[in-house]
Design an enzyme around this catalytic site. Structure first.
Site, PDB file in Angstrom:
ATOM      1  N   LYS A 125       0.964   4.165  -2.777  1.00 42.50           N
ATOM      2  CA  LYS A 125       0.615   5.544  -2.573  1.00 42.50           C
ATOM      3  C   LYS A 125       2.035   6.405  -2.935  1.00 42.50           C
ATOM      4  O   LYS A 125       1.697   7.621  -3.483  1.00 42.50           O
ATOM      5  CB  LYS A 125       0.066   5.401  -1.346  1.00 42.50           C
ATOM      6  CG  LYS A 125      -1.312   5.148  -1.178  1.00 42.50           C
ATOM      7  CD  LYS A 125      -2.216   5.783  -1.988  1.00 42.50           C
ATOM      8  CE  LYS A 125      -3.785   5.192  -1.543  1.00 42.50           C
ATOM      9  NZ  LYS A 125      -4.746   6.168  -2.428  1.00 42.50           N
TER      10      LYS A 125
ATOM     11  N   TYR B 115       0.979  -1.120   0.039  1.00 40.05           N
ATOM     12  CA  TYR B 115       0.030  -0.097   0.046  1.00 40.05           C
ATOM     13  C   TYR B 115       0.932   1.397  -0.113  1.00 40.05           C
ATOM     14  O   TYR B 115       0.794   2.203  -0.791  1.00 40.05           O
ATOM     15  CB  TYR B 115      -0.857  -0.064   1.259  1.00 40.05           C
ATOM     16  CG  TYR B 115      -1.693   1.322   1.532  1.00 40.05           C
ATOM     17  CD1 TYR B 115      -3.122   1.194   0.705  1.00 40.05           C
ATOM     18  CD2 TYR B 115      -1.541   2.193   2.249  1.00 40.05           C
ATOM     19  CE1 TYR B 115      -3.838   2.431   0.695  1.00 40.05           C
ATOM     20  CE2 TYR B 115      -2.092   3.264   2.519  1.00 40.05           C
ATOM     21  CZ  TYR B 115      -3.630   3.257   1.605  1.00 40.05           C
ATOM     22  OH  TYR B 115      -4.318   4.457   1.898  1.00 40.05           O
TER      23      TYR B 115
HETATM   24  N1  LIG Z   1      -9.638   6.335   5.374  1.00 42.08           N
HETATM   25  C1  LIG Z   1      -8.182   6.744   5.752  1.00 42.08           C
HETATM   26  O1  LIG Z   1      -7.774   6.622   6.680  1.00 42.08           O
HETATM   27  C2  LIG Z   1      -7.314   6.843   4.520  1.00 42.08           C
HETATM   28  C3  LIG Z   1      -6.055   7.365   4.664  1.00 42.08           C
HETATM   29  C4  LIG Z   1      -5.285   7.501   3.739  1.00 42.08           C
HETATM   30  C5  LIG Z   1      -5.721   7.405   2.496  1.00 42.08           C
HETATM   31  N2  LIG Z   1      -6.832   7.035   2.168  1.00 42.08           N
HETATM   32  C6  LIG Z   1      -7.129   6.953   0.722  1.00 42.08           C
HETATM   33  O2  LIG Z   1      -8.163   7.411   0.719  1.00 42.08           O
HETATM   34  C7  LIG Z   1      -8.917   6.715  -0.677  1.00 42.08           C
HETATM   35  C8  LIG Z   1     -10.492   6.711  -0.388  1.00 42.08           C
HETATM   36  O3  LIG Z   1     -10.524   5.417   0.845  1.00 42.08           O
HETATM   37  P1  LIG Z   1     -11.702   5.341   1.691  1.00 42.08           P
HETATM   38  O4  LIG Z   1     -11.240   5.418   3.311  1.00 42.08           O
HETATM   39  O5  LIG Z   1     -12.499   6.289   1.807  1.00 42.08           O
HETATM   40  O6  LIG Z   1     -12.006   3.851   1.707  1.00 42.08           O
HETATM   41  P2  LIG Z   1     -13.491   3.114   1.487  1.00 42.08           P
HETATM   42  O7  LIG Z   1     -13.041   1.591   1.449  1.00 42.08           O
HETATM   43  O8  LIG Z   1     -14.419   3.551   2.254  1.00 42.08           O
HETATM   44  O9  LIG Z   1     -13.671   3.831  -0.006  1.00 42.08           O
HETATM   45  C9  LIG Z   1     -12.891   3.183  -1.138  1.00 42.08           C
HETATM   46  C10 LIG Z   1     -14.098   2.957  -2.392  1.00 42.08           C
HETATM   47  O10 LIG Z   1     -13.233   2.826  -3.683  1.00 42.08           O
HETATM   48  C11 LIG Z   1     -13.983   1.921  -4.270  1.00 42.08           C
HETATM   49  N3  LIG Z   1     -13.014   1.446  -5.224  1.00 42.08           N
HETATM   50  C12 LIG Z   1     -11.785   0.516  -4.705  1.00 42.08           C
HETATM   51  N4  LIG Z   1     -11.397  -0.033  -6.117  1.00 42.08           N
HETATM   52  C13 LIG Z   1     -12.125   0.267  -6.947  1.00 42.08           C
HETATM   53  C14 LIG Z   1     -12.385   0.236  -8.545  1.00 42.08           C
HETATM   54  N5  LIG Z   1     -11.218  -0.654  -8.960  1.00 42.08           N
HETATM   55  N6  LIG Z   1     -13.252   0.658  -9.165  1.00 42.08           N
HETATM   56  C15 LIG Z   1     -14.176   1.405  -8.552  1.00 42.08           C
HETATM   57  N7  LIG Z   1     -14.141   1.698  -7.295  1.00 42.08           N
HETATM   58  C16 LIG Z   1     -13.348   1.213  -6.494  1.00 42.08           C
HETATM   59  C17 LIG Z   1     -14.303   0.805  -3.215  1.00 42.08           C
HETATM   60  O11 LIG Z   1     -15.314   0.027  -3.520  1.00 42.08           O
HETATM   61  C18 LIG Z   1     -14.944   1.936  -2.221  1.00 42.08           C
HETATM   62  O12 LIG Z   1     -16.345   2.316  -2.219  1.00 42.08           O
HETATM   63  C19 LIG Z   1      -8.385   5.352  -0.913  1.00 42.08           C
HETATM   64  O13 LIG Z   1      -7.368   5.881  -1.994  1.00 42.08           O
HETATM   65  C20 LIG Z   1      -7.393   5.311   0.274  1.00 42.08           C
HETATM   66  O14 LIG Z   1      -6.415   4.651   0.244  1.00 42.08           O
HETATM   67  C21 LIG Z   1      -7.518   6.910   3.059  1.00 42.08           C
END
Ligand SMILES: NC(=O)c1ccc[n+]([C@@H]2O[C@H](COP(=O)([O-])OP(=O)(O)OC[C@H]3O[C@@H](n4cnc5c(N)ncnc54)[C@H](O)[C@@H]3O)[C@@H](O)[C@H]2O)c1
Length: 268
Positions: free
Chosen positions: A169, A165
């Site tokens: 990123k 991951y």
């Molecule tokens: N939540 C955190 O603390 C956090 C921290 C840093 C970065 N992020 C990043 O933020 C972004 C959003 O994450 P989140 O926390 O909302 O997670 P989440 O799991 O709630 O949402 C991610 C969404 O992306 C969708 N998805 C994944 N692969 C896909 C694909 N191939 N096609 C279409 N949709 C797809 C999933 O179905 C899900 O609805 C991600 O890139 C995650 O890595 C999150």
């Protein structure tokens, strides 16, 4: 002049089905943009559309898999037919997998190349490259656009355990800067946002035990975060609208904005 007015803009939020993408979609709609939510889960997508509409915004769900070029191209064609060319793209699809994560029983030496590759496909290819190519091309043609990619604190300093991951990123940060230079001449800005820790589906098992109590990892995250807490998803909305708005951030490209409660600002 309202610097944050996005009326007349069309925004595409990939992964608007998730926690942070959903908040990005709500914030953009709240600022007046017409929002297209792209994701794989129609039920969650439609729920978000209904919530935006309930608040007086305009939204549409289009099903697509961001890792599949043909599927994204179909979504693009639907958007062009329905509303026209987008000027805002938020890439919020992404996540982690247990197979790409180091644990006591799964040391880094045992991480399989195919599990590494599948996280790169999710976070770097589907999570950034393909949508940037497909929608960035349209934006370049119309001479304006703002792309916002989702990085992570682990893109800056690798966190323990989440090896694939973190590397994927870090790739998102690099691609963001590359595209910023490439597309500045045609009027398209490309930036990223680094969320700190926000409880969501994709990190739930690392942050909470099965009974809902915080894991040891959560305690050390809180300890290491200047604000001593998780972020609330709605705390990302303002930064998304800022980066999306040409009036507010016209000279901002190739940068990353940290919304992490001070996590990256300190060490022990
Ligand atoms: N939540 C955190 O603390 C956090 C921290 C840093 C970065 N992020 C990043 O933020 C972004 C959003 O994450 P989140 O926390 O909302 O997670 P989440 O799991 O709630 O949402 C991610 C969404 O992306 C969708 N998805 C994944 N692969 C896909 C694909 N191939 N096609 C279409 N949709 C797809 C999933 O179905 C899900 O609805 C991600 O890139 C995650 O890595 C999150």
């Amino acid at each position: 002049m309202n610097l944050f007015d996005l009326k007349n803009e069309i925004a595409v939020v990939i992964g608007g089905t998730g926690a942070l993408g959903g908040v990005a979609a709500e914030a953009l709609a709240g600022a007046g943009a017409k929002v297209v939510i792209i994701g794989r889960n129609a039920e969650r997508g439609q729920q978000r559309v209904a919530s935006i509409q309930k608040n007086g915004g305009q939204a549409l769900f289009v099903a697509a898999d961001a890792s599949d070029k043909a599927s994204l191209e179909n979504a693009r064609d639907t958007i062009l037919k329905t509303w026209g060319t987008p000027s805002i793209l938020v890439n919020a699809a992404g996540g982690n997998s247990p197979e790409g994560t180091v644990s006591k029983d799964h040391p880094v030496e045992d991480i399989r190349a195919e599990d590494w590759t599948s996280l790169f496909k999710m976070n770097l290819v589907g999570g950034a490259l393909l949508p940037c190519q497909i929608f960035g091309k349209l934006m370049c043609r119309q001479g304006k656009g703002s792309i916002i990619n989702f990085a992570s604190v682990s893109a800056h300093i690798p966190l323990s355990r989440v090896v694939a991951y973190s590397a994927s990123k870090a790739g998102v940060l690099s691609l963001t800067r590359f595209l910023a230079r490439e597309w500045a001449p045609c009027g398209v800005r490309v930036n990223s946002i680094t969320p700190g820790f926000f409880p969501a589906m994709q990190n739930r098992s690392l942050l909470f035990n099965e009974d809902g109590t915080p894991t040891d990892r959560t305690r050390s995250i809180w300890e290491h975060t200047a604000m001593k807490r998780f972020g609330k998803p709605e705390e990302l909305g303002g930064v998304i609208v800022f980066l999306a708005s040409q009036a507010a951030s016209s000279f901002v490209t190739g940068t990353d904005i940290r919304v992490d409660g001070g996590f990256l600002s300190q060490t022990i």
